[in-house]
Design a protein around this motif. Structure first.
Motif, short mmCIF file in Angstrom:
data_model
loop_
_atom_site.label_atom_id
_atom_site.label_comp_id
_atom_site.label_asym_id
_atom_site.label_seq_id
_atom_site.Cartn_x
_atom_site.Cartn_y
_atom_site.Cartn_z
N LEU A 20 -29.45 9.94 79.10
CA LEU A 20 -29.05 10.76 77.97
C LEU A 20 -29.20 9.96 76.68
N SER A 21 -29.57 10.66 75.63
CA SER A 21 -29.68 10.04 74.31
C SER A 21 -28.83 10.81 73.32
N CYS A 22 -28.33 10.11 72.33
CA CYS A 22 -27.55 10.75 71.27
C CYS A 22 -27.99 10.13 69.95
N ALA A 23 -28.49 10.96 69.07
CA ALA A 23 -28.93 10.49 67.76
C ALA A 23 -27.94 10.94 66.71
N ALA A 24 -27.49 10.00 65.89
CA ALA A 24 -26.53 10.29 64.83
C ALA A 24 -27.24 10.36 63.49
N SER A 25 -26.84 11.34 62.67
CA SER A 25 -27.48 11.53 61.38
C SER A 25 -26.97 10.59 60.31
N GLY A 26 -25.79 10.09 60.51
CA GLY A 26 -25.21 9.21 59.51
C GLY A 26 -24.70 7.93 60.14
N ARG A 27 -24.02 7.18 59.31
CA ARG A 27 -23.49 5.92 59.82
C ARG A 27 -22.36 6.17 60.80
N THR A 28 -22.40 5.50 61.89
CA THR A 28 -21.34 5.64 62.88
C THR A 28 -20.82 4.26 63.24
N PHE A 29 -19.72 4.24 63.86
CA PHE A 29 -19.13 2.99 64.30
C PHE A 29 -19.12 2.97 65.82
N SER A 30 -17.99 3.06 66.43
CA SER A 30 -18.00 3.09 67.88
C SER A 30 -18.35 4.49 68.38
N MET A 31 -18.97 4.56 69.54
CA MET A 31 -19.41 5.83 70.08
C MET A 31 -19.07 5.92 71.56
N GLY A 32 -19.08 7.14 72.06
CA GLY A 32 -18.72 7.32 73.45
C GLY A 32 -19.37 8.54 74.06
N TRP A 33 -19.27 8.62 75.36
CA TRP A 33 -19.71 9.80 76.10
C TRP A 33 -18.51 10.35 76.88
N PHE A 34 -18.40 11.65 76.83
CA PHE A 34 -17.39 12.37 77.59
C PHE A 34 -18.11 13.46 78.39
N ARG A 35 -17.42 14.02 79.37
CA ARG A 35 -18.02 15.12 80.12
C ARG A 35 -16.97 16.16 80.48
N PRO A 85 -23.06 14.81 93.09
CA PRO A 85 -22.73 16.19 92.70
C PRO A 85 -21.50 16.26 91.79
N GLU A 86 -20.55 15.36 91.98
CA GLU A 86 -19.35 15.39 91.14
C GLU A 86 -19.59 14.91 89.72
N ASP A 87 -20.79 14.39 89.44
CA ASP A 87 -21.15 14.01 88.07
C ASP A 87 -21.64 15.21 87.26
N MET A 88 -21.83 16.33 87.92
CA MET A 88 -22.35 17.51 87.25
C MET A 88 -21.34 18.02 86.23
N ALA A 89 -21.81 18.16 84.98
CA ALA A 89 -20.94 18.57 83.88
C ALA A 89 -21.78 18.71 82.62
N VAL A 90 -21.14 19.19 81.57
CA VAL A 90 -21.73 19.11 80.24
C VAL A 90 -21.30 17.77 79.65
N TYR A 91 -22.26 16.99 79.20
CA TYR A 91 -21.98 15.67 78.65
C TYR A 91 -22.03 15.74 77.13
N TYR A 92 -20.99 15.16 76.51
CA TYR A 92 -20.85 15.18 75.07
C TYR A 92 -20.88 13.78 74.50
N CYS A 93 -21.63 13.61 73.45
CA CYS A 93 -21.64 12.38 72.68
C CYS A 93 -20.57 12.49 71.60
N ALA A 94 -19.91 11.38 71.32
CA ALA A 94 -18.87 11.38 70.31
C ALA A 94 -18.94 10.11 69.48
N ALA A 95 -18.49 10.19 68.24
CA ALA A 95 -18.48 9.03 67.35
C ALA A 95 -17.17 8.97 66.59
N ARG A 96 -16.76 7.76 66.27
CA ARG A 96 -15.51 7.61 65.53
C ARG A 96 -15.70 6.59 64.41
#
Length: 121
Positions: A20-35, A85-96
């Motif tokens: 998975l890739s996540c591209a940020a449009s602006g400056r970000t600091f720490s980032m994470g993935w959730f599902r 199979p238990e990894d199946m989900a919608v994966y979300y990128c997040a930034a803080r």
């Protein structure tokens, strides 16, 4: 305002891999993935700090998933191996807006639209 765009989701057989890739449009600091799986709460998967030298993983993915940052720091990746199979989900990128990573959903300021990961058994 920071915009996050995820890509790389799809259908894979159990034991396979996705990146998975996540591209940020602006400056970000720490980032994470959730599902989030159907009927379940959104849960932490992995996080990385601004420098990319500190990472954290959920126990359920430790040893199988790897989070990393691109050289320009505005892209984050999630390499997922040995998918189950238990990894199946919608994966979300997040930034803080903080230098230190966080495993807490409520501490993230920006979220992507999500990308579906489907694992067939």
């Amino acid at each position: 305002q920071v915009q996050l765009v995820e890509s790389g989701g799809g259908l894979v057989q159990a034991g396979g891999s996705l990146r998975l890739s996540c591209a940020a449009s602006g400056r970000t600091f720490s980032m994470g993935w959730f599902r989030q799986a159907p009927g379940k709460e959104r849960e932490f998967v992995a996080a990385i700090n601004w420098n990319g030298d500190n990472t954290r993983y959920a126990d359920s993915v430790k040893g199988r998933f790897t989070i990393s940052r691109g050289n320009a720091k505005n892209t984050v990746y999630l390499q997922m191996n040995s998918l189950k199979p238990e990894d199946m989900a919608v994966y979300y990128c997040a930034a803080r807006g903080g230098s230190f990573l966080s495993t807490v959903r409520g501490q993230y300021d920006y979220w992507g639209q999500g990308t579906q990961v489907t694992v067939s058994s």
